[in-house]
Design a protein around this motif. Structure first.
Motif, PDB file in Angstrom:
ATOM      1  N   LYS A  38     -37.726  28.585  -7.754  1.00 19.13           N
ATOM      2  CA  LYS A  38     -38.944  28.100  -7.087  1.00 19.13           C
ATOM      3  C   LYS A  38     -40.173  28.785  -7.689  1.00 19.13           C
ATOM      4  O   LYS A  38     -40.687  29.776  -7.145  1.00 19.13           O
ATOM      5  CB  LYS A  38     -38.872  28.389  -5.588  1.00 19.13           C
ATOM      6  CG  LYS A  38     -37.650  27.827  -4.874  1.00 19.13           C
ATOM      7  CD  LYS A  38     -37.784  26.354  -4.611  1.00 19.13           C
ATOM      8  CE  LYS A  38     -36.606  25.833  -3.796  1.00 19.13           C
ATOM      9  NZ  LYS A  38     -36.682  24.371  -3.607  1.00 19.13           N
ATOM     10  N   GLU A  65     -36.291  18.839   8.255  1.00 14.58           N
ATOM     11  CA  GLU A  65     -35.894  18.905   6.840  1.00 14.58           C
ATOM     12  C   GLU A  65     -35.267  20.272   6.531  1.00 14.58           C
ATOM     13  O   GLU A  65     -35.786  21.047   5.721  1.00 14.58           O
ATOM     14  CB  GLU A  65     -37.097  18.669   5.928  1.00 14.58           C
ATOM     15  CG  GLU A  65     -37.727  17.286   6.076  1.00 14.58           C
ATOM     16  CD  GLU A  65     -38.846  17.071   5.076  1.00 14.58           C
ATOM     17  OE1 GLU A  65     -38.556  16.639   3.940  1.00 14.58           O
ATOM     18  OE2 GLU A  65     -40.011  17.363   5.435  1.00 14.58           O
ATOM     19  N   LYS A  75     -34.850  21.855   3.014  1.00 10.62           N
ATOM     20  CA  LYS A  75     -36.062  22.142   2.245  1.00 10.62           C
ATOM     21  C   LYS A  75     -36.504  23.579   2.503  1.00 10.62           C
ATOM     22  O   LYS A  75     -36.586  24.020   3.653  1.00 10.62           O
ATOM     23  CB  LYS A  75     -37.172  21.168   2.633  1.00 10.62           C
ATOM     24  CG  LYS A  75     -38.393  21.227   1.740  1.00 10.62           C
ATOM     25  CD  LYS A  75     -39.388  20.136   2.143  1.00 10.62           C
ATOM     26  CE  LYS A  75     -40.623  20.159   1.252  1.00 10.62           C
ATOM     27  NZ  LYS A  75     -41.607  19.121   1.659  1.00 10.62           N
ATOM     28  N   GLU A 122     -39.022  26.226   3.088  1.00 12.41           N
ATOM     29  CA  GLU A 122     -40.417  26.266   3.533  1.00 12.41           C
ATOM     30  C   GLU A 122     -40.699  27.576   4.267  1.00 12.41           C
ATOM     31  O   GLU A 122     -40.488  27.675   5.479  1.00 12.41           O
ATOM     32  CB  GLU A 122     -40.732  25.076   4.446  1.00 12.41           C
ATOM     33  CG  GLU A 122     -40.687  23.726   3.741  1.00 12.41           C
ATOM     34  CD  GLU A 122     -41.130  22.591   4.631  1.00 12.41           C
ATOM     35  OE1 GLU A 122     -41.175  22.774   5.869  1.00 12.41           O
ATOM     36  OE2 GLU A 122     -41.421  21.498   4.104  1.00 12.41           O
ATOM     37  N   GLN A 151     -43.347  28.786   5.299  1.00 17.88           N
ATOM     38  CA  GLN A 151     -44.378  28.678   6.335  1.00 17.88           C
ATOM     39  C   GLN A 151     -43.790  28.447   7.730  1.00 17.88           C
ATOM     40  O   GLN A 151     -44.497  28.613   8.725  1.00 17.88           O
ATOM     41  CB  GLN A 151     -45.390  27.573   6.019  1.00 17.88           C
ATOM     42  CG  GLN A 151     -44.821  26.184   5.847  1.00 17.88           C
ATOM     43  CD  GLN A 151     -44.518  25.875   4.394  1.00 17.88           C
ATOM     44  OE1 GLN A 151     -44.133  26.756   3.626  1.00 17.88           O
ATOM     45  NE2 GLN A 151     -44.692  24.611   4.019  1.00 17.88           N
ATOM     46  N   ARG A 152     -42.517  28.110   7.807  1.00 14.21           N
ATOM     47  CA  ARG A 152     -41.885  27.983   9.131  1.00 14.21           C
ATOM     48  C   ARG A 152     -42.011  29.284   9.920  1.00 14.21           C
ATOM     49  O   ARG A 152     -41.998  29.273  11.158  1.00 14.21           O
ATOM     50  CB  ARG A 152     -40.387  27.672   8.985  1.00 14.21           C
ATOM     51  CG  ARG A 152     -40.001  26.406   8.280  1.00 14.21           C
ATOM     52  CD  ARG A 152     -38.467  26.295   8.245  1.00 14.21           C
ATOM     53  NE  ARG A 152     -37.992  25.413   7.200  1.00 14.21           N
ATOM     54  CZ  ARG A 152     -37.780  24.120   7.343  1.00 14.21           C
ATOM     55  NH1 ARG A 152     -38.030  23.552   8.518  1.00 14.21           N
ATOM     56  NH2 ARG A 152     -37.329  23.383   6.340  1.00 14.21           N
ATOM     57  N   GLU A 196     -36.953  32.776   5.539  1.00 15.02           N
ATOM     58  CA  GLU A 196     -36.471  31.438   5.196  1.00 15.02           C
ATOM     59  C   GLU A 196     -35.186  31.521   4.378  1.00 15.02           C
ATOM     60  O   GLU A 196     -34.296  30.665   4.508  1.00 15.02           O
ATOM     61  CB  GLU A 196     -37.560  30.667   4.444  1.00 15.02           C
ATOM     62  CG  GLU A 196     -37.194  29.243   4.036  1.00 15.02           C
ATOM     63  CD  GLU A 196     -37.089  28.263   5.200  1.00 15.02           C
ATOM     64  OE1 GLU A 196     -37.102  27.034   4.940  1.00 15.02           O
ATOM     65  OE2 GLU A 196     -36.969  28.687   6.365  1.00 15.02           O
TER      66      GLU A 196
END
Length: 474
Positions: A302, A391, A394, A396, A398-399, A343
């Protein structure tokens, strides 16, 4: 006629017993206990090693619903699933649920470790461990942790073209544990300790048949050797404390030895110290090493997330004089990096699941969980539930920017409620210190595929082989 009547009268209790058993069996959750002792253990272990354990569990849920019976590691077990199930497990079900791990874990770590204790004993031992592992206490150990990470990178990463990440992160977290928790410095004894420790943890999720050449047998023998080493360390530290030659705050063992109740009696027995030191070793070693490894794996895949982590860490590095150790305040600035870690824990939790024991017959979701049965919960099932985390496949970070927005008892890599792992903050510190120096000193790319299996922790293929190159602050 009288003989016939007598036979009928004798048969009535049998009929009533059979009816009661049939009625009870209908109330036990659906499913099968399988072959005695083995049950579904081999199927679960095969699925874990094939990286399909979550699918294996999901198939059971699809077939039987959110609660079903099976047999794992020699005991009848009930699998429970969902947010309500997590709350039920971690809140203790009104004292109807007791701590209990599999027989293999209990025998390898000892029956007085925190995962086996309930009630007052659990509160007493947990309080002793938390007194050392709470943030206020850990602040004083950030510099020591920083020193261990830098020494490790200089010895095992610097000047290398390729490294296997997981074995190295395991060595790093083990060294941190030895230094901070036991006061055991580098040398022959620490190296021997590591060999025994690795042998011990191999059989923690295994069928508890103690015959030569099995994982379980090897782990029991390694655990006995570790106990012998710990006895020597504890004896030495006890003498040092009695002679005022050491501080009760210099490491975890000294801290536990120095704790007394209001009557002056030592708060923890020697066996409790041994068993819980082994527990802390496993928890602090495996969870953090797997988390650091999977963060490195993720950052290689990423680029945008890697760039954001690098920017945050470079800003911290540039704000400090060269060579100065990280501080507690520096770690508090690593907010984005920790959301990445959270995450990562959501998608790749180091702990697959855990066990509890029903202390009484428990009514749950219209069924009875019989007294003495195991209760099995699986971490990833709520983590990958799309109704909780949209999702879910995926990545993320920011969760977790606002953790209060995450529903309770849904994100459970460290447990939940009052049963949350007391070593959570320790794991956070060593993860952030390690990632800081890794991203500011090296860049890397994967040399192996993305496959991993569970044994029972996630293990990337080839130990996550990466090609590395040195970098300087931009």
């Amino acid at each position: 006629m009288s003989l016939l009547l007598l036979s009928f009268l004798l048969f009535i209790p049998i009929l009533l017993l059979l009816r009661r058993e049939r009625s009870s069996s209908r109330r036990v959750p659906p499913g099968s206990l399988g072959i005695p002792i083995i049950g579904q253990s081999l199927g679960l272990l095969r699925a874990m090693r094939a990286n399909s354990a979550e699918k294996w569990v999901q198939e059971r849920i699809s077939k039987y619903g959110p609660i079903s019976k099976l047999s794992l590691f020699g005991k009848p077990t009930v699998l429970v699933y969902g947010q309500a199930a997590n709350k039920f497990v971690f809140s203790g079900g009104g004292n109807a649920i007791a701590n209990q791990q599999t027989q293999s874990i209990k025998m390898i770590l000892g029956d007085r470790n925190l995962l086996e204790l309930s009630g007052e004993d659990h509160s007493r031992v947990r309080g002793a461990l938390v007194s050392f592992l709470k943030p206020e206490s850990l602040k004083r150990y950030v510099g020591k942790m920083d020193e261990e990470v830098r020494r490790h990178l200089e010895m095992h990463w610097q000047g290398k073209q390729q490294v296997k990440v997981l074995p190295l992160t395991k060595a790093l977290t083990f060294n941190i544990i030895c230094s901070l928790l036991f006061g055991l410095e580098s040398g022959k004894q620490r190296d021997q300790f590591l060999d025994f420790f690795q042998a011990m943890i191999e059989g923690m999720w295994s069928i508890p048949i103690n015959v030569p050449f099995t994982r379980y047998n090897r782990s029991l023998r390694a655990s006995a050797r570790i106990q012998t080493i710990l006895k020597g360390i504890v004896h030495k530290k006890r003498i040092e404390l009695q002679q005022n030659a050491a501080s009760a705050r210099q490491d975890l063992i000294s801290c536990l030895l120095g704790m007394v109740d209001e009557d002056g009696k030592q708060l923890m027995t020697e066996k409790e110290i041994f068993d819980n030191i082994k527990l802390v070793m496993v928890a602090g070693h495996d969870t953090s090493s797997v988390l650091i490894t999977f963060i490195i794996r993720l950052l290689a895949n990423k680029p945008a997330i890697y760039a954001a982590v690098l920017q945050e860490q470079e800003e911290i590095a540039k704000s400090k004089p060269e060579g100065e150790a990280l501080t507690w305040e520096d770690l508090s600035k690593m907010k984005y990096t920790w959301t990445v870690a959270m995450e990562t824990l959501r998608m790749f939790p180091p702990v697959f699941g855990g066990f509890r024991k029903a202390t009484v017959d428990i009514e749950y979701e219209g069924y009875v969980i019989p007294k003495g049965w195991q209760i099995f919960w699986v971490t990833a099932m709520t983590h990958m539930d799309s109704s909780i985390f949209p999702e879910p496949s995926k990545f993320e970070p920011q969760r977790f920017e606002n953790q209060a927005s995450v529903p309770p008892y849904c994100f459970v890599p460290f447990g939940g409620g009052t049963r949350i792992c007391p070593g959570y903050e320790f794991a956070r510190l060593e993860t952030l210190v390690a990632i800081h120096y890794l991203v500011t000193r090296f860049s890397w790319k994967l040399c192996s595929d993305n496959f991993f299996s569970r044994d029972p922790m996630p293990v990337p293929s080839q130990g996550l082989l990466v090609q590395i190159s040195p970098r300087t602050l931009s």
